[in-house]
Design a protein around this motif. Structure first.
Motif, PDB file in Angstrom:
ATOM      1  N   GLU A 111       0.819  -1.371   0.012  1.00 39.37           N
ATOM      2  CA  GLU A 111      -0.083  -0.063  -0.070  1.00 39.37           C
ATOM      3  C   GLU A 111       0.861   1.296   0.191  1.00 39.37           C
ATOM      4  OE1 GLU A 111      -3.081  -0.214   3.271  1.00 39.37           O
ATOM      5  OE2 GLU A 111      -3.780  -2.028   2.564  1.00 39.37           O
ATOM      6  N   ALA A 112       1.908   1.485   0.770  1.00 38.62           N
ATOM      7  CA  ALA A 112       2.733   2.380   0.683  1.00 38.62           C
ATOM      8  C   ALA A 112       3.544   2.524  -0.407  1.00 38.62           C
ATOM      9  CB  ALA A 112       3.736   2.402   2.110  1.00 38.62           C
ATOM     10  N   LEU A 113       4.039   1.608  -0.861  1.00 38.58           N
ATOM     11  CA  LEU A 113       4.909   1.532  -2.198  1.00 38.58           C
ATOM     12  C   LEU A 113       3.748   2.258  -3.375  1.00 38.58           C
ATOM     13  CD1 LEU A 113       7.326   0.781  -3.620  1.00 38.58           C
ATOM     14  CD2 LEU A 113       6.648  -1.465  -3.692  1.00 38.58           C
ATOM     15  N   VAL A 114       2.701   1.749  -3.599  1.00 37.93           N
ATOM     16  CA  VAL A 114       1.878   2.199  -4.314  1.00 37.93           C
ATOM     17  C   VAL A 114       1.670   3.884  -3.878  1.00 37.93           C
ATOM     18  CG1 VAL A 114      -0.774   2.272  -5.144  1.00 37.93           C
ATOM     19  CG2 VAL A 114       0.547  -0.042  -4.999  1.00 37.93           C
ATOM     20  N   GLY A 115       1.511   4.192  -3.092  1.00 31.52           N
ATOM     21  CA  GLY A 115       1.590   5.479  -2.827  1.00 31.52           C
ATOM     22  C   GLY A 115       2.350   6.396  -3.055  1.00 31.52           C
ATOM     23  N   TYR A 116       3.463   5.591  -2.683  1.00 30.58           N
ATOM     24  CA  TYR A 116       4.934   6.623  -3.124  1.00 30.58           C
ATOM     25  C   TYR A 116       4.817   6.768  -4.595  1.00 30.58           C
ATOM     26  CZ  TYR A 116       9.857   7.064  -3.745  1.00 30.58           C
ATOM     27  OH  TYR A 116      11.098   7.798  -4.128  1.00 30.58           O
ATOM     28  N   LEU A 117       4.535   5.646  -5.428  1.00 34.15           N
ATOM     29  CA  LEU A 117       4.931   5.592  -6.794  1.00 34.15           C
ATOM     30  C   LEU A 117       3.906   6.557  -7.512  1.00 34.15           C
ATOM     31  CD1 LEU A 117       5.857   1.993  -7.171  1.00 34.15           C
ATOM     32  CD2 LEU A 117       7.444   3.777  -7.569  1.00 34.15           C
ATOM     33  N   GLN A 118       2.814   7.040  -6.706  1.00 32.77           N
ATOM     34  CA  GLN A 118       1.753   7.589  -7.732  1.00 32.77           C
ATOM     35  C   GLN A 118       2.285   8.927  -8.361  1.00 32.77           C
ATOM     36  OE1 GLN A 118      -1.489   8.226  -5.245  1.00 32.77           O
ATOM     37  NE2 GLN A 118      -2.310   6.443  -5.352  1.00 32.77           N
ATOM     38  N   GLN A 119       3.033   9.607  -7.559  1.00 36.26           N
ATOM     39  CA  GLN A 119       3.569  10.950  -8.284  1.00 36.26           C
ATOM     40  C   GLN A 119       4.778  10.590  -9.329  1.00 36.26           C
ATOM     41  OE1 GLN A 119       2.292  13.951  -7.994  1.00 36.26           O
ATOM     42  NE2 GLN A 119       3.394  14.624  -9.268  1.00 36.26           N
ATOM     43  N   PRO A 120       5.671   9.888  -9.131  1.00 31.04           N
ATOM     44  CA  PRO A 120       6.741   9.596 -10.124  1.00 31.04           C
ATOM     45  C   PRO A 120       6.522   9.001 -11.231  1.00 31.04           C
ATOM     46  CG  PRO A 120       7.506   8.490  -8.071  1.00 31.04           C
ATOM     47  CD  PRO A 120       6.230   9.285  -7.827  1.00 31.04           C
ATOM     48  N   LEU A 121       5.216   7.982 -11.126  1.00 33.02           N
ATOM     49  CA  LEU A 121       4.876   7.446 -12.265  1.00 33.02           C
ATOM     50  C   LEU A 121       3.296   7.890 -12.709  1.00 33.02           C
ATOM     51  CD1 LEU A 121       5.574   3.648 -11.325  1.00 33.02           C
ATOM     52  CD2 LEU A 121       6.813   5.365 -12.561  1.00 33.02           C
ATOM     53  N   LYS A 122       3.003   9.058 -12.406  1.00 30.46           N
ATOM     54  CA  LYS A 122       1.683   9.688 -12.861  1.00 30.46           C
ATOM     55  C   LYS A 122       1.543   9.388 -14.414  1.00 30.46           C
ATOM     56  CE  LYS A 122      -0.406  14.282 -12.078  1.00 30.46           C
ATOM     57  NZ  LYS A 122      -0.154  15.500 -11.937  1.00 30.46           N
ATOM     58  N   GLY A 123       0.335   9.048 -14.801  1.00 26.35           N
ATOM     59  CA  GLY A 123      -0.167   8.675 -16.048  1.00 26.35           C
ATOM     60  C   GLY A 123       0.350   7.270 -16.544  1.00 26.35           C
ATOM     61  N   GLU A 124       1.438   6.533 -15.758  1.00 23.86           N
ATOM     62  CA  GLU A 124       1.863   5.378 -16.207  1.00 23.86           C
ATOM     63  C   GLU A 124       1.062   4.154 -15.525  1.00 23.86           C
ATOM     64  OE1 GLU A 124       5.053   4.873 -17.886  1.00 23.86           O
ATOM     65  OE2 GLU A 124       6.003   6.900 -17.690  1.00 23.86           O
ATOM     66  N   THR A 125       1.388   2.898 -16.031  1.00 25.12           N
ATOM     67  CA  THR A 125       1.038   1.781 -15.570  1.00 25.12           C
ATOM     68  C   THR A 125       2.062   1.115 -14.932  1.00 25.12           C
ATOM     69  OG1 THR A 125      -0.764   1.791 -17.349  1.00 25.12           O
ATOM     70  CG2 THR A 125      -0.369  -0.317 -16.280  1.00 25.12           C
ATOM     71  N   LEU A 126       1.425   0.711 -13.634  1.00 22.50           N
ATOM     72  CA  LEU A 126       2.454  -0.293 -12.767  1.00 22.50           C
ATOM     73  C   LEU A 126       2.029  -1.313 -12.934  1.00 22.50           C
ATOM     74  CD1 LEU A 126       4.762  -0.451 -10.746  1.00 22.50           C
ATOM     75  CD2 LEU A 126       2.961   0.089  -9.025  1.00 22.50           C
ATOM     76  N   HIS A 127       3.001  -2.436 -13.195  1.00 25.49           N
ATOM     77  CA  HIS A 127       2.632  -4.091 -13.202  1.00 25.49           C
ATOM     78  C   HIS A 127       3.192  -4.689 -11.950  1.00 25.49           C
ATOM     79  CE1 HIS A 127       1.469  -3.510 -17.386  1.00 25.49           C
ATOM     80  NE2 HIS A 127       2.390  -2.443 -17.542  1.00 25.49           N
ATOM     81  N   ALA A 128       2.559  -5.936 -11.683  1.00 26.84           N
ATOM     82  CA  ALA A 128       3.025  -6.881 -10.860  1.00 26.84           C
ATOM     83  C   ALA A 128       2.756  -8.204 -11.260  1.00 26.84           C
ATOM     84  CB  ALA A 128       2.395  -6.511  -9.488  1.00 26.84           C
ATOM     85  N   PHE A 129       3.379  -9.103 -10.949  1.00 28.76           N
ATOM     86  CA  PHE A 129       3.060 -10.645 -11.165  1.00 28.76           C
ATOM     87  C   PHE A 129       3.207 -11.419 -10.062  1.00 28.76           C
ATOM     88  CE2 PHE A 129       4.885  -8.408 -14.969  1.00 28.76           C
ATOM     89  CZ  PHE A 129       4.153  -8.942 -16.055  1.00 28.76           C
ATOM     90  N   ALA A 130       2.313 -12.377  -9.989  1.00 31.49           N
ATOM     91  CA  ALA A 130       2.116 -13.498  -8.725  1.00 31.49           C
ATOM     92  C   ALA A 130       1.834 -14.610  -9.237  1.00 31.49           C
ATOM     93  CB  ALA A 130       1.533 -12.633  -7.820  1.00 31.49           C
ATOM     94  N   PHE A 131       2.587 -15.676  -8.733  1.00 23.90           N
ATOM     95  CA  PHE A 131       2.022 -17.143  -8.932  1.00 23.90           C
ATOM     96  C   PHE A 131       0.656 -17.081  -8.293  1.00 23.90           C
ATOM     97  CE2 PHE A 131       6.733 -18.113  -9.033  1.00 23.90           C
ATOM     98  CZ  PHE A 131       6.804 -18.040 -10.617  1.00 23.90           C
TER      99      PHE A 131
END
Length: 170
Positions: A111-131
């Motif tokens: 949750e904190a990582l997503v919050g931290y990344l909102q500004q530097p990745l504004k307008g971008e898509t963040l991906h994650a992979f999980a089995f």
């Protein structure tokens, strides 16, 4: 201690330091932890090389940022990663020592990582992979607002792999 990238109630996320080597080698060498990643357990030599290459990195520059996740006492608990993957997509990941599992630390970090990344990745898509058998991580990603976009059989690991994404608004 290096200055934090960000903090939560129980966690400090900061650059990796050479002093983190003992717990980092233990984390990367644990087959049970690494079975939830796309890499096998690492040898001490592999982990040492990785830490020396990544130590001190703070900024997102398109390269791998692998940060230490420590508790308020400075004990190394795990790592958080943000980087451009082979498809040039922003990807995040995290892992914790087994003794940290089941305490809500991964949820708190994600949750904190997503919050931290909102500004530097504004307008971008963040991906994650999980089995798919990593039920806890799948739930955490969904709780953080990630949408499941693809599930497929991964022949390398003989299990279902899941691709999640979260687009940050402009």
């Amino acid at each position: 201690m290096a200055s934090p990238i960000f903090t939560t109630e129980r966690l400090i996320v900061r650059p990796l330091l050479q002093a983190d080597l003992p717990w980092f080698v233990e984390l990367e060498g644990d087959p049970e932890v690494m079975r939830y990643t796309d890499r096998p357990a690492q040898t001490p030599e592999q982990s040492t090389f990785a830490l020396l290459e990544l130590a001190g990195r703070r900024e997102l520059d398109g390269q791998l940022c692998l940060w230490a996740v420590v508790n308020r006492e400075g004990e190394g608990l795990g790592t958080a990663a943000v980087y451009r993957n082979d498809d040039q997509q922003w990807e995040m990941g995290y892992k914790f020592h087994r003794y940290c599992w089941g305490q809500g630390l991964a949820s708190e970090l994600a949750e904190a990582l997503v919050g931290y990344l909102q500004q530097p990745l504004k307008g971008e898509t963040l991906h994650a992979f999980a089995f798919s058998d990593n039920v806890a991580s799948c739930r955490i990603l969904e709780k953080c607002g990630f949408a499941l976009v693809r599930e497929w059989f991964n022949p390398d690991y003989q299990l279902l792999d899941r691709h999640y994404q979260l687009t940050f608004s402009e």
